[in-house]
Design a protein around this motif. Structure first.
Motif, short mmCIF file in Angstrom:
data_model
loop_
_atom_site.label_atom_id
_atom_site.label_comp_id
_atom_site.label_asym_id
_atom_site.label_seq_id
_atom_site.Cartn_x
_atom_site.Cartn_y
_atom_site.Cartn_z
N ILE A 23 67.16 29.04 50.87
CA ILE A 23 66.99 29.95 52.01
C ILE A 23 67.92 29.46 53.11
N ASP A 24 68.81 30.31 53.55
CA ASP A 24 69.86 29.89 54.48
C ASP A 24 69.60 30.41 55.88
N ASP A 48 60.77 34.76 55.37
CA ASP A 48 61.39 34.71 54.03
C ASP A 48 61.01 33.42 53.32
N VAL A 49 61.03 32.31 54.04
CA VAL A 49 60.66 31.02 53.45
C VAL A 49 59.23 31.10 52.91
N VAL A 61 61.97 25.07 46.85
CA VAL A 61 62.42 25.91 47.95
C VAL A 61 63.14 25.01 48.96
N MET A 62 64.44 25.23 49.14
CA MET A 62 65.21 24.46 50.10
C MET A 62 65.66 25.37 51.24
N ILE A 80 59.15 23.51 57.60
CA ILE A 80 58.14 22.85 56.76
C ILE A 80 56.82 23.61 56.81
N ASP A 81 56.45 24.05 58.01
CA ASP A 81 55.21 24.82 58.14
C ASP A 81 55.26 26.12 57.33
N ALA A 82 56.47 26.69 57.19
CA ALA A 82 56.62 27.95 56.44
C ALA A 82 56.62 27.73 54.93
#
Length: 272
Positions: A23-24, A48-49, A61-62, A80-82
């Motif tokens: 995810i950018d 999105d994350v 998931v990065m 991180i929360d997402a």
């Protein structure tokens, strides 16, 4: 690694063998740096994350956050929360920026340092000891090309500029990846020569280019364009063959890549 924010495509990619969904969220300064290039320009969000992290079971998931700035710590927390399981830091130049990033992450998730500036490349011997656990390095060719005032991204490989940094990573036990790749049999520089360089240098992953999804916004469109599983299997077979071949073949491929990269014609800019 594959960039997508479409949950059904992410699930399909996971099933086909993609290890990391990317995810950018990098926006700061990217258009100014790469506006002249046909590269991915993101508009991804924390929502999105959350959507992607909610559907995946085995793939990671990065999230790539923005380059270092005063808001880095807040971005780290929000990602991180997402649901981010790994964070990537782009466009850093100093050891202090890496220290601050690692401090903000505080060991909650592993990190990947995106080495894409000449300064970060030169300081890699000092930076690598800061990494631990599952932390990684990725060498970004587009911005390295720009930062080094080169004309074509694969000149970085053609000039063997990653030979030393790759050796440093191997010696430090830090696994790493390099740039992106297209489908086997395609590309201005054939994908086979690029994969050969991954094998020669010891790289363990690569970003899959848009050739593997074509900007598709639905799984139906994606599967109508290509067989992702077959494409990935072809890449894996190519890589495995090169890891088993004799060094002279890898050296010959490197020489061919260097010649092709140097021969790419760059259109001169018009003078006003």
């Amino acid at each position: 690694m594959l960039i997508t924010v479409v949950p059904e495509i992410a699930l399909h990619a996971q099933a086909c063998g993609v290890d990391t969904l990317f995810i950018d969220m990098e926006t700061r300064g990217k258009a100014e740096r790469q506006g002249h290039l046909d590269t991915h320009k993101s508009a991804h969000t924390y929502a999105d994350v959350a959507r992607i992290s909610a559907v995946l079971t085995t793939a990671e998931v990065m999230v790539r956050i923005n380059p270092p700035w005063e808001g880095t710590s807040a971005e780290v927390d929000a990602a991180i929360d997402a649901g981010a399981q790994r964070l990537m830091l782009p466009m850093f130049r100093s050891v202090a920026e890496v220290v601050d990033f690692k401090r903000a992450v505080a060991g909650r998730v592993p990190v990947t340092l995106l080495v894409e500036t000449a300064a970060s490349l030169a300081r890699l011997p000092v930076i690598l000891p800061l990494l631990d656990g599952e932390d990684r390095v990725h060498f970004g060719l587009n911005d390295l090309c720009i930062d080094m005032h080169l004309d074509f991204l694969f000149e970085v490989l053609g000039g063997r500029l990653l030979d030393g940094p790759a050796a440093l990573c191997r010696e430090a036990g830090v696994i790493f990846g390099i740039g992106g790749v297209g489908s086997i049999g395609q590309g201005t520089v054939p994908a086979e020569w690029i994969i050969s360089e991954h094998a020669r240098l010891g790289s363990e992953w690569v970003i899959l280019s848009r050739a593997f999804h074509g900007g598709a916004e639905s799984l139906a469109v994606l599967t109508s364009r290509l067989d992702l599983s077959a494409e990935l299997n072809a890449l894996q077979r190519c890589y495995q063959e090169f890891t088993l071949t004799v060094p002279s073949v890898l050296e010959a491929n490197q020489a061919n890549l260097a010649l092709r990269a140097a021969a790419v014609n760059i259109q001169p800019q018009k003078v006003a």
